[in-house]
Scaffold this motif. Structure first.
Motif, PDB file in Angstrom:
ATOM      1  N   GLU A  98     -10.020  84.148 -98.883  1.00 37.12           N
ATOM      2  CA  GLU A  98      -9.108  84.702 -97.887  1.00 37.12           C
ATOM      3  C   GLU A  98      -9.191  83.927 -96.576  1.00 37.12           C
ATOM      4  O   GLU A  98      -8.187  83.782 -95.877  1.00 37.12           O
ATOM      5  CB  GLU A  98      -9.406  86.188 -97.656  1.00 37.12           C
ATOM      6  CG  GLU A  98      -8.937  87.056 -98.795  1.00 37.12           C
ATOM      7  CD  GLU A  98      -9.292  88.517 -98.624  1.00 37.12           C
ATOM      8  OE1 GLU A  98      -8.557  89.345 -99.211  1.00 37.12           O
ATOM      9  OE2 GLU A  98     -10.283  88.835 -97.942  1.00 37.12           O
ATOM     10  N   THR A  99     -10.358  83.407 -96.278  1.00 35.64           N
ATOM     11  CA  THR A  99     -10.528  82.585 -95.081  1.00 35.64           C
ATOM     12  C   THR A  99      -9.972  81.180 -95.307  1.00 35.64           C
ATOM     13  O   THR A  99      -9.290  80.625 -94.446  1.00 35.64           O
ATOM     14  CB  THR A  99     -12.024  82.499 -94.701  1.00 35.64           C
ATOM     15  OG1 THR A  99     -12.495  83.822 -94.472  1.00 35.64           O
ATOM     16  CG2 THR A  99     -12.230  81.663 -93.459  1.00 35.64           C
ATOM     17  N   ARG A 100     -10.249  80.625 -96.463  1.00 38.87           N
ATOM     18  CA  ARG A 100      -9.804  79.260 -96.774  1.00 38.87           C
ATOM     19  C   ARG A 100      -8.297  79.159 -96.968  1.00 38.87           C
ATOM     20  O   ARG A 100      -7.697  78.132 -96.671  1.00 38.87           O
ATOM     21  CB  ARG A 100     -10.490  78.759 -98.061  1.00 38.87           C
ATOM     22  CG  ARG A 100     -11.966  78.509 -97.902  1.00 38.87           C
ATOM     23  CD  ARG A 100     -12.614  78.069 -99.208  1.00 38.87           C
ATOM     24  NE  ARG A 100     -12.008  76.843 -99.698  1.00 38.87           N
ATOM     25  CZ  ARG A 100     -11.909  76.521-100.979  1.00 38.87           C
ATOM     26  NH1 ARG A 100     -12.356  77.343-101.925  1.00 38.87           N
ATOM     27  NH2 ARG A 100     -11.362  75.392-101.350  1.00 38.87           N
ATOM     28  N   PHE A 101      -7.713  80.195 -97.523  1.00 37.67           N
ATOM     29  CA  PHE A 101      -6.294  80.184 -97.864  1.00 37.67           C
ATOM     30  C   PHE A 101      -5.599  81.382 -97.225  1.00 37.67           C
ATOM     31  O   PHE A 101      -5.410  82.415 -97.881  1.00 37.67           O
ATOM     32  CB  PHE A 101      -6.097  80.210 -99.385  1.00 37.67           C
ATOM     33  CG  PHE A 101      -6.880  79.154-100.116  1.00 37.67           C
ATOM     34  CD1 PHE A 101      -6.466  77.835-100.089  1.00 37.67           C
ATOM     35  CD2 PHE A 101      -8.029  79.472-100.824  1.00 37.67           C
ATOM     36  CE1 PHE A 101      -7.174  76.853-100.760  1.00 37.67           C
ATOM     37  CE2 PHE A 101      -8.759  78.511-101.500  1.00 37.67           C
ATOM     38  CZ  PHE A 101      -8.331  77.184-101.464  1.00 37.67           C
ATOM     39  N   PRO A 102      -5.203  81.259 -95.973  1.00 39.88           N
ATOM     40  CA  PRO A 102      -4.561  82.399 -95.306  1.00 39.88           C
ATOM     41  C   PRO A 102      -3.245  82.746 -95.977  1.00 39.88           C
ATOM     42  O   PRO A 102      -2.611  81.900 -96.624  1.00 39.88           O
ATOM     43  CB  PRO A 102      -4.362  81.915 -93.877  1.00 39.88           C
ATOM     44  CG  PRO A 102      -4.534  80.444 -93.893  1.00 39.88           C
ATOM     45  CD  PRO A 102      -5.300  80.085 -95.139  1.00 39.88           C
ATOM     46  N   PRO A 103      -2.795  83.983 -95.799  1.00 41.20           N
ATOM     47  CA  PRO A 103      -1.525  84.394 -96.413  1.00 41.20           C
ATOM     48  C   PRO A 103      -0.352  83.583 -95.857  1.00 41.20           C
ATOM     49  O   PRO A 103      -0.392  83.116 -94.730  1.00 41.20           O
ATOM     50  CB  PRO A 103      -1.364  85.869 -96.031  1.00 41.20           C
ATOM     51  CG  PRO A 103      -2.597  86.244 -95.292  1.00 41.20           C
ATOM     52  CD  PRO A 103      -3.424  85.049 -95.053  1.00 41.20           C
TER      53      PRO A 103
END
Length: 106
Positions: A98-103
């Motif tokens: 979730e931190t590496r790949f934000p929405p």
């Protein structure tokens, strides 16, 4: 049945057959890899449309479910042999992702 129940059932299954000496991390990883390969082989040469329609063929549906079960069982057994809480590890990975790949903003 929950993951703890499944883990215990696998422990009991292996113990009843005296398989514990063979269920080393190395052997379990190799078995897991083999089962993933069998799952891959079911989809390897299919078109995207054929792969998406896997449930329309009863034999394919059975085989896919059977191989996913094998992958799951070996993964659960491996995690147990290593003392890894699968759900905690999976949730921690999602947290990192979730931190590496934000929405995507829409």
């Amino acid at each position: 049945m929950n993951l703890e129940d499944l883990t215990q059932r696998l422990r009991d299954f292996a113990a009843a057959r005296d398989w514990e000496p063979f269920h080393t991390p190395k052997n379990l990883v190799m078995a897991l890899s083999g089962e993933v390969g069998e799952l891959i082989s079911l989809f390897q040469w299919l078109t995207p449309e054929e792969a998406a329609a896997w449930r329309t063929d009863p034999t394919m549906e059975f085989n896919v479910q059977d191989e996913i079960a094998d992958v799951t069982l070996y993964l659960v057994r491996l995690a147990d042999s290593l003392g890894i809480d699968l759900l905690a590890a999976a949730n921690a990975k999602i947290d990192r992702n979730e931190t590496r790949f934000p929405p995507v903003e829409r």
